[in-house]
Design a protein around this motif. Structure first.
Motif, PDB file in Angstrom:
ATOM      1  N   MET A 173       0.901  -1.101   0.000  1.00 46.62           N
ATOM      2  CA  MET A 173       0.000   0.000   0.000  1.00 46.62           C
ATOM      3  C   MET A 173       0.910   1.112   0.000  1.00 46.62           C
ATOM      4  SD  MET A 173      -3.243   0.248   2.202  1.00 46.62           S
ATOM      5  CE  MET A 173      -3.342  -0.488   3.332  1.00 46.62           C
ATOM      6  N   TYR A 174       0.837   1.889   0.508  1.00 45.25           N
ATOM      7  CA  TYR A 174       0.604   1.301  -0.378  1.00 45.25           C
ATOM      8  C   TYR A 174      -0.791   1.517  -0.478  1.00 45.25           C
ATOM      9  CZ  TYR A 174       4.841  -1.639  -0.225  1.00 45.25           C
ATOM     10  OH  TYR A 174       6.011  -2.262  -0.219  1.00 45.25           O
ATOM     11  N   THR A 175      -1.480   2.200  -1.057  1.00 51.78           N
ATOM     12  CA  THR A 175      -2.750   2.442  -0.599  1.00 51.78           C
ATOM     13  C   THR A 175      -3.762   3.313  -1.195  1.00 51.78           C
ATOM     14  OG1 THR A 175      -3.833   3.335   1.034  1.00 51.78           O
ATOM     15  CG2 THR A 175      -2.000   4.396   0.434  1.00 51.78           C
ATOM     16  N   VAL A 199       3.023  -9.210  -0.121  1.00 47.88           N
ATOM     17  CA  VAL A 199       2.810  -7.795   0.229  1.00 47.88           C
ATOM     18  C   VAL A 199       3.144  -6.887  -0.961  1.00 47.88           C
ATOM     19  CG1 VAL A 199       3.465  -5.934   1.803  1.00 47.88           C
ATOM     20  CG2 VAL A 199       3.172  -8.269   2.683  1.00 47.88           C
ATOM     21  N   ASP A 200       4.293  -7.121  -1.584  1.00 49.10           N
ATOM     22  CA  ASP A 200       4.604  -6.323  -2.779  1.00 49.10           C
ATOM     23  C   ASP A 200       3.655  -6.698  -3.916  1.00 49.10           C
ATOM     24  OD1 ASP A 200       7.434  -6.513  -1.248  1.00 49.10           O
ATOM     25  OD2 ASP A 200       7.280  -4.626  -2.336  1.00 49.10           O
ATOM     26  N   GLY A 201       3.233  -7.967  -3.954  1.00 47.30           N
ATOM     27  CA  GLY A 201       2.250  -8.395  -4.967  1.00 47.30           C
ATOM     28  C   GLY A 201       0.932  -7.638  -4.804  1.00 47.30           C
ATOM     29  N   ASP A 231      15.067   0.803  -2.163  1.00 43.65           N
ATOM     30  CA  ASP A 231      14.009   1.206  -3.112  1.00 43.65           C
ATOM     31  C   ASP A 231      12.802   1.770  -2.367  1.00 43.65           C
ATOM     32  OD1 ASP A 231      15.436   0.224  -5.272  1.00 43.65           O
ATOM     33  OD2 ASP A 231      14.149  -1.517  -5.615  1.00 43.65           O
ATOM     34  N   GLU A 232      12.414   1.103  -1.269  1.00 36.41           N
ATOM     35  CA  GLU A 232      11.214   1.550  -0.542  1.00 36.41           C
ATOM     36  C   GLU A 232      11.440   2.966   0.004  1.00 36.41           C
ATOM     37  OE1 GLU A 232       8.964  -0.245  -1.336  1.00 36.41           O
ATOM     38  OE2 GLU A 232       9.324  -2.377  -1.042  1.00 36.41           O
ATOM     39  N   GLY A 233      12.666   3.240   0.471  1.00 42.72           N
ATOM     40  CA  GLY A 233      12.980   4.604   0.920  1.00 42.72           C
ATOM     41  C   GLY A 233      12.836   5.597  -0.221  1.00 42.72           C
ATOM     42  N   ALA A 290      18.987  -3.704  -1.501  1.00 47.96           N
ATOM     43  CA  ALA A 290      18.502  -2.888  -2.619  1.00 47.96           C
ATOM     44  C   ALA A 290      16.998  -2.665  -2.514  1.00 47.96           C
ATOM     45  CB  ALA A 290      18.852  -3.573  -3.941  1.00 47.96           C
ATOM     46  N   LYS A 291      16.284  -3.695  -2.105  1.00 46.65           N
ATOM     47  CA  LYS A 291      14.826  -3.572  -2.017  1.00 46.65           C
ATOM     48  C   LYS A 291      14.430  -2.556  -0.942  1.00 46.65           C
ATOM     49  CE  LYS A 291      10.553  -6.081  -1.127  1.00 46.65           C
ATOM     50  NZ  LYS A 291       9.891  -5.260  -0.114  1.00 46.65           N
ATOM     51  N   VAL A 292      15.068  -2.673   0.235  1.00 48.68           N
ATOM     52  CA  VAL A 292      14.723  -1.750   1.327  1.00 48.68           C
ATOM     53  C   VAL A 292      15.074  -0.308   0.919  1.00 48.68           C
ATOM     54  CG1 VAL A 292      15.237  -1.143   3.729  1.00 48.68           C
ATOM     55  CG2 VAL A 292      14.882  -3.539   3.102  1.00 48.68           C
ATOM     56  N   GLU A 317       9.728  -0.866  -9.947  1.00 44.92           N
ATOM     57  CA  GLU A 317      10.554  -1.467  -8.895  1.00 44.92           C
ATOM     58  C   GLU A 317       9.769  -2.491  -8.081  1.00 44.92           C
ATOM     59  OE1 GLU A 317      13.714   2.203  -8.525  1.00 44.92           O
ATOM     60  OE2 GLU A 317      12.262   1.964  -6.918  1.00 44.92           O
ATOM     61  N   GLU A 318       8.485  -2.225  -7.881  1.00 51.73           N
ATOM     62  CA  GLU A 318       7.668  -3.181  -7.114  1.00 51.73           C
ATOM     63  C   GLU A 318       7.614  -4.531  -7.812  1.00 51.73           C
ATOM     64  OE1 GLU A 318       7.084  -2.606  -4.213  1.00 51.73           O
ATOM     65  OE2 GLU A 318       6.551  -0.529  -3.909  1.00 51.73           O
ATOM     66  N   SER A 319       7.638  -4.515  -9.120  1.00 49.46           N
ATOM     67  CA  SER A 319       7.525  -5.793  -9.821  1.00 49.46           C
ATOM     68  C   SER A 319       8.803  -6.617  -9.594  1.00 49.46           C
ATOM     69  CB  SER A 319       7.159  -5.566 -11.283  1.00 49.46           C
ATOM     70  OG  SER A 319       8.191  -5.908 -12.119  1.00 49.46           O
ATOM     71  N   PHE A 320       9.945  -5.937  -9.505  1.00 48.49           N
ATOM     72  CA  PHE A 320      11.177  -6.632  -9.125  1.00 48.49           C
ATOM     73  C   PHE A 320      11.066  -7.173  -7.692  1.00 48.49           C
ATOM     74  CE2 PHE A 320      15.055  -5.922  -6.598  1.00 48.49           C
ATOM     75  CZ  PHE A 320      15.852  -6.933  -7.101  1.00 48.49           C
ATOM     76  N   HIS A 321      10.486  -6.385  -6.803  1.00 48.14           N
ATOM     77  CA  HIS A 321      10.347  -6.831  -5.407  1.00 48.14           C
ATOM     78  C   HIS A 321       9.510  -8.107  -5.322  1.00 48.14           C
ATOM     79  CE1 HIS A 321      10.836  -2.378  -3.961  1.00 48.14           C
ATOM     80  NE2 HIS A 321      11.902  -2.850  -4.545  1.00 48.14           N
ATOM     81  N   GLN A 322       8.439  -8.112  -6.094  1.00 49.11           N
ATOM     82  CA  GLN A 322       7.540  -9.277  -6.053  1.00 49.11           C
ATOM     83  C   GLN A 322       8.266 -10.512  -6.571  1.00 49.11           C
ATOM     84  OE1 GLN A 322       5.816 -11.184  -8.477  1.00 49.11           O
ATOM     85  NE2 GLN A 322       4.178 -12.017  -7.209  1.00 49.11           N
TER      86      GLN A 322
HETATM   87 FE   LIG Z   1       8.150  -2.886  -2.624  1.00 48.85          FE
END
Ligand SMILES: [Fe+2]
Ligand SMILES: [Fe+2]
Length: 334
Positions: free
Chosen positions: A1-3, A149-151, A95-97, A91-93, A178-183
């Motif tokens: 969510m992201y939301t 969660v990223d999905g 990205d979220e920042g 890298a993922k964390v 980037e979210e699609s990479f996270h998923q």
């Molecule tokens: Fe993410």
């Protein structure tokens, strides 16, 4: 969510001004025409106050969710099982920042300062996604968060790439890539454990899925009949699909992915409905959802305390940057 999901709004925001001038009504009619024509609204364009407030609330809640969302996963960076997994998680964390920063910048275009938004978060007035108030108990939680969660975030966020407010839509395009990479990294981490892991590792994955499944489908927000602001957000092109529509799409996708992984989703009522061409699923515990939103989740206090501490610890950086800028301005003036 992201939301798009948290349709909670203060009483002041709900109140529409009782009397509006003829000019204002004309501007509003023009604004509605532009929305109906599918045009994007830019920061400098006229917009109704209620539209502006709705966006500030949604974008800032979204930004807060990204940076609070760094905490549950950040907890595992030092304990990742291999260097490769550590690099990916780091890298993922990060990205979220970055997502938080794009979104704070998008909200600032609406005339709200970052300090105001942080103050709302730190004093508990602002909400963020309920999912980040759950603890991360094992390494399998990292894969499960990526997968579920990223999905769920992607399902929620892809439609926002076409939302009527252009700065938000532009931020979402970058974020969704980037979210699609996270998923995918989450799914791949779980698949590795499920295909090459020991029985204990497979059990660890199943346990993580059991704990994250219900909170993940709660991420889409309350059911449509308890989501009073949805209709207005849809009218304004901020929201394209309802909470229940997105939740159903997510459940249908996750059922197929769970089969590939070889995990069971913890819902005995989950089953294919031929007539609906969708999966039926069991009742969601909304009492739990509202309790977490209200601050009574397993980690709410810890998450907020971590953000407040980060803000306080960073005071010297803000002071030094301000002093440097002042010195620079004085030099320029001289
Ligand atoms: Fe993410
Ligand atoms: Fe994100």
């Amino acid at each position: 969510m992201y939301t798009q999901a948290m349709d909670t709004m203060g009483k002041d925001e709900m109140r529409q001004p009782a009397v509006r001038s003829a000019d204002e009504l004309q501007l509003e009619a023009r604004f509605n025409e532009r929305i109906d024509a599918g045009e994007f609204i830019e920061a400098k364009d006229w917009m109704p106050e209620h539209y502006r407030k709705t966006l500030v609330r949604q974008i800032s809640q979204h930004a807060h969710s990204e940076i609070v969302g760094m905490l549950p996963e950040g907890n595992w960076i030092s304990r990742a099982p291999t260097l490769k997994r550590k690099a990916i998680l780091l890298a993922k964390v990060q990205d979220e920042g970055g997502h938080g920063l794009y979104l704070y910048a998008a909200a600032e275009t609406l005339g709200t300062s970052r300090d105001q938004m942080f103050d709302a978060l730190h004093t508990g007035r602002a909400k963020y996604s309920s999912i980040f108030n759950y603890p991360t108990l094992s390494w399998a939680d990292m894969g499960t968060i990526g997968w579920l969660v990223d999905g769920a975030a992607i399902m929620n966020q892809v439609p926002i790439c076409r939302c009527s407010y252009a700065p938000y839509a532009r931020a979402m395009i970058r974020i969704c890539r980037e979210e699609s990479f996270h998923q995918r990294q989450g799914f791949e981490a779980l698949l590795t454990m499920m295909t090459k892991g020991t029985p204990a590792q497979k059990a660890m994955v199943q346990d993580a899925v059991n704990r994250w499944w219900w909170p993940s489908i709660m991420m889409f927000g309350p059911p449509d009949d308890q989501s009073p602001n949805s209709a207005q957000s849809m009218r304004w092109g901020i929201k394209k699909f309802s909470n229940d529509e997105l939740r159903q799409k997510f459940v249908d996708a996750a059922v197929d992915q769970a089969k590939v992984l070889g995990v069971t989703l913890p819902d005995p009522e989950l089953k294919w409905n031929e007539a609906r061409q969708s999966n039926d699923f069991g009742a969601i515990d909304w009492a739990e959802f509202w309790a977490v939103i209200a601050g009574d989740g397993p980690c709410n206090k810890e998450r907020l305390a971590a953000r407040v501490k980060a803000w306080d610890d960073g005071a010297w950086v803000r002071e030094a940057a301000t002093a440097h800028a002042r010195k620079h301005a004085m030099k320029e003036a001289a």
